[in-house]
Design a protein around this motif. Structure first.
Motif, PDB file in Angstrom:
ATOM      1  N   ASP A  27      -1.804  -5.352  -3.064  1.00  0.00           N
ATOM      2  CA  ASP A  27      -1.787  -5.459  -1.647  1.00  0.00           C
ATOM      3  C   ASP A  27      -3.222  -6.299  -0.931  1.00  0.00           C
ATOM      4  OD1 ASP A  27      -3.578  -3.674  -2.264  1.00  0.00           O
ATOM      5  OD2 ASP A  27      -3.170  -1.745  -1.154  1.00  0.00           O
ATOM      6  N   GLY A  28      -4.381  -6.084  -1.198  1.00  0.00           N
ATOM      7  CA  GLY A  28      -5.619  -6.915  -0.362  1.00  0.00           C
ATOM      8  C   GLY A  28      -5.006  -8.322  -1.019  1.00  0.00           C
TER       9      GLY A  28
ATOM     10  N   ASP B 289      -7.851   1.479   2.459  1.00  0.00           N
ATOM     11  CA  ASP B 289      -7.160   1.568   0.284  1.00  0.00           C
ATOM     12  C   ASP B 289      -8.131   2.538  -0.187  1.00  0.00           C
ATOM     13  OD1 ASP B 289      -6.450  -0.053  -1.754  1.00  0.00           O
ATOM     14  OD2 ASP B 289      -8.539  -0.784  -1.889  1.00  0.00           O
ATOM     15  N   GLN B 290      -9.323   2.706   0.304  1.00  0.00           N
ATOM     16  CA  GLN B 290     -10.066   3.801  -0.658  1.00  0.00           C
ATOM     17  C   GLN B 290      -9.337   5.105  -0.068  1.00  0.00           C
ATOM     18  OE1 GLN B 290     -12.655   2.654  -2.523  1.00  0.00           O
ATOM     19  NE2 GLN B 290     -11.813   0.564  -2.336  1.00  0.00           N
TER      20      GLN B 290
ATOM     21  N   THR C 144       1.299  -1.754   0.096  1.00  0.00           N
ATOM     22  CA  THR C 144       0.364  -0.268   0.435  1.00  0.00           C
ATOM     23  C   THR C 144       1.024   0.794  -0.208  1.00  0.00           C
ATOM     24  OG1 THR C 144      -1.905  -1.138   0.987  1.00  0.00           O
ATOM     25  CG2 THR C 144      -2.139   1.055   1.447  1.00  0.00           C
TER      26      THR C 144
ATOM     27  N   GLY D  62      -7.913  -2.328   6.057  1.00  0.00           N
ATOM     28  CA  GLY D  62      -7.951  -2.506   4.653  1.00  0.00           C
ATOM     29  C   GLY D  62      -8.285  -1.649   3.390  1.00  0.00           C
TER      30      GLY D  62
ATOM     31  N   ASP E   5      -1.465  -1.112  -4.721  1.00  0.00           N
ATOM     32  CA  ASP E   5      -2.287  -0.984  -4.847  1.00  0.00           C
ATOM     33  C   ASP E   5      -3.511  -2.716  -5.354  1.00  0.00           C
ATOM     34  OD1 ASP E   5      -4.833   0.289  -4.646  1.00  0.00           O
ATOM     35  OD2 ASP E   5      -5.320   1.062  -6.268  1.00  0.00           O
TER      36      ASP E   5
ATOM     37  N   ASP F 190      -6.260   5.331  -2.406  1.00  0.00           N
ATOM     38  CA  ASP F 190      -7.232   5.479  -3.427  1.00  0.00           C
ATOM     39  C   ASP F 190      -7.462   7.012  -3.461  1.00  0.00           C
ATOM     40  OD1 ASP F 190      -6.421   3.053  -4.365  1.00  0.00           O
ATOM     41  OD2 ASP F 190      -8.352   2.090  -4.053  1.00  0.00           O
TER      42      ASP F 190
END
Length: 230
Positions: free
Chosen positions: A83-84, A102-103, A42, A98, A80, A106
């Motif tokens: 990572d997940g 993440d959002q 990330t 997460g 991006d 982004d």
């Protein structure tokens, strides 16, 4: 019966590139060393967005910096997108943490891309800023749909972040090979980058309205007014 909060959030990706992208991610993820943790990936993706911003600013004086922007876009995708996948593969996923991280990253990354593009001079800052607003509208709608449907849609009309990155890659190559020449339209000096930006804005507005009407219709059928049967 479970409440909405107890229903797990699922992800839906109907982007045009989602199938080959998922195959590529499934191939790369097992090859990554253990020290490449989800948080590291990330951070790598966000660091790449900072590099892209800086390279866009520098491209105002030398268009060769656009190649650095494209390299940064690739690293941004790498961090991006993986990572997940790495977290799930290693059994260390933290769904709420997460998702929020993440959002949040982004949104920051897209802010840097848009402002950097505006500072590059290849697209008017006003158009880049309104284009960012359109992206944020679509992001907000995705999050609203996730709240009411428990499905997080990663793409609209076949376009997700991966497809958008590919558009930026192609646009940067075009800017390098043929820098925009300005022409007057109703008193405004525009280049082809500005025209494409306006198309992007109009398309996002249209998708937002269509998505809103469609989701409202679906919810109206699921939740009829009190006293009316379904």
């Amino acid at each position: 019966m479970p409440t909405d909060r107890e229903i797990p959030l699922t992800r839906s990706n109907r982007g045009w590139l989602s199938v080959p992208e998922q195959r590529l991610i499934a191939w790369i993820a097992p090859l990554l060393p253990r020290w490449m943790s989800p948080d590291f990936l990330t951070a790598l993706g966000f660091g790449a967005s900072i590099v892209a911003f800086s390279a866009y600013v520098l491209s105002a004086g030398n268009s060769a910096w656009l190649w650095a922007v494209n390299a940064a876009l690739i690293f941004n995708w790498f961090g991006d997108s993986l990572d997940g996948a790495v977290a799930r593969r290693r059994g260390i996923e933290r769904p709420r943490y997460g998702f929020f991280l993440d959002q949040s990253i982004d949104v920051l990354s897209q802010f840097l891309f848009a402002i950097g593009l505006g500072l590059s001079g290849f697209v008017h800052m006003e158009i880049a800023a309104i284009g960012l607003a359109g992206y944020l509208m679509m992001t907000a709608q995705s999050l609203l749909r996730a709240e009411v449907s428990r499905t997080f849609h990663l793409a609209s009309a076949g376009f997700g972040l991966t497809e958008v990155r590919c558009l930026f890659l192609a646009l940067n190559v075009a800017f390098y090979l043929k820098p925009p020449e300005r022409f007057d339209v109703v008193g405004m000096s525009l280049g082809y980058g500005d025209v494409l930006g306006i198309v992007w804005i109009v398309a996002n507005l249209g998708l937002y309205v269509v998505g809103m009407i469609g989701e409202l219709g679906h919810l109206a059928r699921e939740e009829p007014p009190a006293g009316k049967s379904r």
